[in-house]
Design a protein around this motif. Structure first.
Motif, mmCIF file in Angstrom:
data_model
loop_
_atom_site.group_PDB
_atom_site.id
_atom_site.type_symbol
_atom_site.label_atom_id
_atom_site.label_comp_id
_atom_site.label_asym_id
_atom_site.label_seq_id
_atom_site.Cartn_x
_atom_site.Cartn_y
_atom_site.Cartn_z
ATOM 1 N N MET A 55 0.747 -1.432 -0.100
ATOM 2 C CA MET A 55 0.215 -0.100 -0.109
ATOM 3 C C MET A 55 1.140 0.709 -0.004
ATOM 4 S SD MET A 55 -3.553 -0.691 2.554
ATOM 5 C CE MET A 55 -2.951 -2.020 3.441
ATOM 6 N N ALA A 67 1.578 14.002 -9.539
ATOM 7 C CA ALA A 67 1.838 15.106 -9.986
ATOM 8 C C ALA A 67 2.344 15.435 -11.206
ATOM 9 C CB ALA A 67 3.329 14.983 -9.241
ATOM 10 N N LEU A 72 -3.644 15.561 -7.323
ATOM 11 C CA LEU A 72 -2.308 15.193 -6.494
ATOM 12 C C LEU A 72 -3.533 14.868 -5.154
ATOM 13 C CD1 LEU A 72 0.067 15.450 -5.106
ATOM 14 C CD2 LEU A 72 -1.015 16.797 -3.342
ATOM 15 N N GLY A 73 -3.531 13.344 -5.133
ATOM 16 C CA GLY A 73 -4.213 12.831 -4.344
ATOM 17 C C GLY A 73 -5.011 11.287 -4.523
ATOM 18 N N VAL A 80 -3.402 3.386 -3.759
ATOM 19 C CA VAL A 80 -3.680 2.628 -2.220
ATOM 20 C C VAL A 80 -4.707 1.206 -2.571
ATOM 21 C CG1 VAL A 80 -4.034 2.947 -0.058
ATOM 22 C CG2 VAL A 80 -2.663 4.258 -0.660
ATOM 23 N N PHE A 84 -4.875 -1.955 -1.386
ATOM 24 C CA PHE A 84 -5.493 -2.526 -0.462
ATOM 25 C C PHE A 84 -6.285 -4.188 -0.981
ATOM 26 C CE2 PHE A 84 -9.875 -2.619 2.191
ATOM 27 C CZ PHE A 84 -9.103 -2.947 3.338
ATOM 28 N N PRO B 13 -2.915 -4.044 7.329
ATOM 29 C CA PRO B 13 -3.685 -3.618 6.481
ATOM 30 C C PRO B 13 -4.270 -2.887 6.490
ATOM 31 C CG PRO B 13 -3.112 -5.772 6.211
ATOM 32 C CD PRO B 13 -3.163 -5.677 7.871
ATOM 33 N N PHE B 14 -5.439 -3.216 7.077
ATOM 34 C CA PHE B 14 -7.280 -2.351 7.322
ATOM 35 C C PHE B 14 -6.602 -1.020 7.534
ATOM 36 C CE2 PHE B 14 -10.627 -0.554 9.286
ATOM 37 C CZ PHE B 14 -11.449 -0.269 7.810
ATOM 38 N N THR B 16 -3.158 0.448 7.887
ATOM 39 C CA THR B 16 -2.916 1.000 7.019
ATOM 40 C C THR B 16 -3.698 2.137 5.429
ATOM 41 O OG1 THR B 16 -0.923 -0.907 6.977
ATOM 42 C CG2 THR B 16 -0.408 0.983 5.601
ATOM 43 N N PHE B 17 -4.951 0.663 5.091
ATOM 44 C CA PHE B 17 -4.848 1.247 4.222
ATOM 45 C C PHE B 17 -6.102 2.640 4.458
ATOM 46 C CE2 PHE B 17 -9.365 1.033 2.393
ATOM 47 C CZ PHE B 17 -9.462 1.246 1.525
ATOM 48 N N LEU B 20 -3.781 5.782 4.960
ATOM 49 C CA LEU B 20 -3.056 6.500 3.535
ATOM 50 C C LEU B 20 -4.434 6.567 2.628
ATOM 51 C CD1 LEU B 20 -0.566 3.246 2.192
ATOM 52 C CD2 LEU B 20 -0.192 6.043 3.274
ATOM 53 N N GLU B 21 -5.391 6.777 3.166
ATOM 54 C CA GLU B 21 -6.325 6.890 2.192
ATOM 55 C C GLU B 21 -7.225 8.404 3.200
ATOM 56 O OE1 GLU B 21 -8.247 6.781 -0.175
ATOM 57 O OE2 GLU B 21 -7.310 4.724 -0.942
ATOM 58 N N VAL B 23 -4.936 10.724 4.271
ATOM 59 C CA VAL B 23 -3.972 11.749 3.604
ATOM 60 C C VAL B 23 -4.360 11.998 1.827
ATOM 61 C CG1 VAL B 23 -1.266 11.597 3.046
ATOM 62 C CG2 VAL B 23 -1.754 10.150 4.896
ATOM 63 N N CYS B 24 -3.952 10.579 1.313
ATOM 64 C CA CYS B 24 -5.305 11.174 0.020
ATOM 65 C C CYS B 24 -5.851 11.898 -0.036
ATOM 66 C CB CYS B 24 -5.432 10.042 -0.177
ATOM 67 S SG CYS B 24 -4.019 8.779 -1.034
ATOM 68 N N PHE B 25 -7.040 12.088 1.045
ATOM 69 C CA PHE B 25 -8.011 12.690 0.774
ATOM 70 C C PHE B 25 -7.956 14.220 1.246
ATOM 71 C CE2 PHE B 25 -10.262 8.589 0.425
ATOM 72 C CZ PHE B 25 -11.451 9.627 -0.796
ATOM 73 N N LEU B 27 -4.950 15.603 1.183
ATOM 74 C CA LEU B 27 -4.364 15.948 -0.198
ATOM 75 C C LEU B 27 -5.379 16.243 -1.514
ATOM 76 C CD1 LEU B 27 -1.304 14.094 -0.789
ATOM 77 C CD2 LEU B 27 -0.507 16.271 0.081
ATOM 78 N N ILE B 28 -6.078 15.842 -1.320
ATOM 79 C CA ILE B 28 -6.975 16.245 -2.153
ATOM 80 C C ILE B 28 -7.764 17.413 -1.722
ATOM 81 C CG2 ILE B 28 -9.453 15.307 -4.021
ATOM 82 C CD1 ILE B 28 -8.769 12.357 -3.295
ATOM 83 N N ILE B 29 -8.640 18.177 -1.271
ATOM 84 C CA ILE B 29 -8.789 18.750 -0.405
ATOM 85 C C ILE B 29 -8.237 20.331 -0.501
ATOM 86 C CG2 ILE B 29 -10.385 19.675 1.572
ATOM 87 C CD1 ILE B 29 -11.540 16.439 1.662
ATOM 88 N N HIS B 31 -5.567 20.540 -1.953
ATOM 89 C CA HIS B 31 -5.288 20.921 -3.642
ATOM 90 C C HIS B 31 -6.021 21.601 -4.206
ATOM 91 C CE1 HIS B 31 -2.477 20.729 -6.774
ATOM 92 N NE2 HIS B 31 -3.499 20.229 -8.047
ATOM 93 N N LEU B 40 4.270 19.392 -5.284
ATOM 94 C CA LEU B 40 4.607 17.942 -6.289
ATOM 95 C C LEU B 40 2.784 18.171 -6.964
ATOM 96 C CD1 LEU B 40 4.147 16.048 -3.534
ATOM 97 C CD2 LEU B 40 5.334 15.257 -5.387
#
Lengths: 172, 277
Positions: A55, A67, A72-73, A80, A84, B13-14, B16-17, B20-21, B23-25, B27-29, B31, B40
């Motif tokens: 992941m 990028a 981004l994201g 990910v 998963f 794993p769950f 981590t998932f 990371l998600e 963190v992604c969201f 970033l999206i918001i 950005h 980036l």
């Protein structure tokens, strides 16, 4: 053997990323056609990789793609997600006799049919996740569906072409 | 102990998932909703270096220098036209003793772009070293292109008209009605003109220009032409389809407009608003 597999995964990572960033991202066929080949990096990564490591790898792969196209994201979250659910897909497509210590999921031992079935489910899951995130709402249901379907078909075409071009016979 | 480890291996794993998600969201918001300086994006030096050298191959050696001369020539002409227009059209403004030029134009080349995503950006080969700042207007020879989003020292990204969150104030030539231009989300050639009330007569083929109401674009810059206008029964606004003047798939040379009095204008406007509250 172990070193070979490591090198194979690194080369595949760089090669697919290059194809994605400088070939597929430059394709301007139609608004509905956005093929993505980089999910293959995650799908084919060494089978017994720890889920959290996979992941993390998926996250960085996604961020690099993001990028390049300024989303981004978005790709990171789809990648990910794919990492998963990969163990579940692998479980589902387990051959009758198990994976028998086959580490490299691009190995020809698993058969072409297995490869297409496995990658298409993975790529489809990735595309559905990504295009919904990209649209951010469900009001354009038809256009999202069209985008998923068209991009999925072209992505799979690319992946199959890739499979024929870079068959990994020499490793096994 | 054994069961604890087993439990952890199932739960890691769950989490981590989820992590990371999350963190992604974030970033999206971040950005999409703030004009944050992030590292980036495609104006980032590493990415832009590759794009720059790749697009350089298409420059056909001598042709690129020749192009550059033409672009510079255009730049000075455009600068003259923009300033001239403002000073002659608005008589009151020319009486305010504005010394020097109100608008500065910087030319740049497109070194990377997308046209078939939902959020389409350009990367250009000029950055803060050339005086480019976020929220400056970007135009090409045919019409409006977009607005500068992120800037690094040598590069900048442009949020184009064909970006889901792009919104530009516009005016219809024949009736002088104000509206806003948005992308239709599907085809890079067409956008929507919103907020035109249903009682207005909308002629097909009418031209759409920038309104000059924002501090980003000067007024009377061409955006596109009306290709279709539908009025649903009971709706108070039109559904207007606009064909963009700019062809985003072949875009190569663009001009960044620097409105030099922007800060002064914004400061005054903010002070006025604060005085009201």
């Amino acid at each position: 053997m172990k070193d070979n597999l490591f090198i194979l995964n690194v080369v595949r990572f760089l090669g697919l990323l290059f194809l994605q960033l400088f070939v597929l991202n430059e394709i301007e066929l139609h608004n509905f056609i956005n093929p993505y080949i980089y999910p293959l990096i995650i799908l084919l990564f060494a089978r017994t990789t720890k889920p959290w490591l996979l992941m993390l790898l998926a996250f960085f792969t996604g961020i690099i793609v993001d990028a390049n196209v300024n989303t981004l994201g978005m790709h990171a979250s789809a990648a990910v997600f794919l990492a998963f659910i990969r163990p579940a897909i692998l479980q589902f497509f387990q051959p009758r006799l198990g994976y028998n210590e086959i580490e490299d999921l691009g190995s020809p031992k698993l058969g072409f049919q297995w490869f297409v079935a496995y990658t298409s489910i993975g790529v489809l899951a990735h595309h559905i996740f990504y295009f919904i995130i990209e649209a951010w709402d469900f009001t354009f249901f038809i256009s999202i569906s069209m985008r998923i379907l068209c991009s999925f078909l072209v992505s799979m075409l690319m992946i199959i072409i890739y499979k024929f071009t870079f068959a990994t016979k020499r490793i096994n | 102990m054994h069961t604890l480890l087993q439990f952890l291996s199932r739960i890691i794993p769950f989490f981590t998932f989820l992590f990371l998600e999350l963190v992604c969201f974030i970033l999206i918001i971040n950005h999409h909703h703030y004009q944050r300086v992030s590292y980036l994006h495609s104006a980032n030096i590493v990415n832009a270096f590759f794009d720059n050298s790749l697009s350089g191959i298409g420059g056909y050696f001598q042709l690129s220098t020749e192009n550059e001369q033409l672009v510079n020539h255009n730049k000075s002409l455009l600068q003259a036209v923009l300033n001239n227009k403002v000073d002659t059209v608005n008589v009151e403004e020319s009486n305010t003793l504005v010394l020097g030029l109100k608008y500065e134009v910087e030319s740049a080349r497109v070194i990377n772009k997308t046209v078939n995503k939902q959020y389409n950006y350009l990367t250009i080969n000029k950055g803060s070293k050339d005086g480019i700042k976020p929220e400056m207007g970007v135009i090409a020879e045919n019409g409006v292109v977009g607005i500068i989003k992120n800037v690094s020292s040598n590069f900048a990204t442009v949020m184009t008209l064909i970006h889901k969150e792009s919104l530009i104030s516009a005016v219809m030539k024949s009736t002088n009605n104000f509206g806003s231009i948005q992308w239709n989300g599907v085809d890079a050639r067409f956008g929507k003109l919103k907020d035109i009330p249903a009682y207005v007569n909308v002629p097909i083929g009418d031209s759409i220009f920038t309104s000059g109401q924002s501090s980003i674009f000067p007024d009377k810059i061409f955006i596109g032409t009306i290709t279709n206008a539908i009025k649903e029964e009971g709706d108070s606004f039109y559904d207007i389809e606009v064909e963009f003047a700019t062809n985003f798939s072949t875009l190569k040379n663009i001009y960044v407009i620097n409105y030099k009095l922007k800060e002064e204008q914004l400061k005054l406007e903010n002070e006025t608003l604060e005085g009201v509250q």
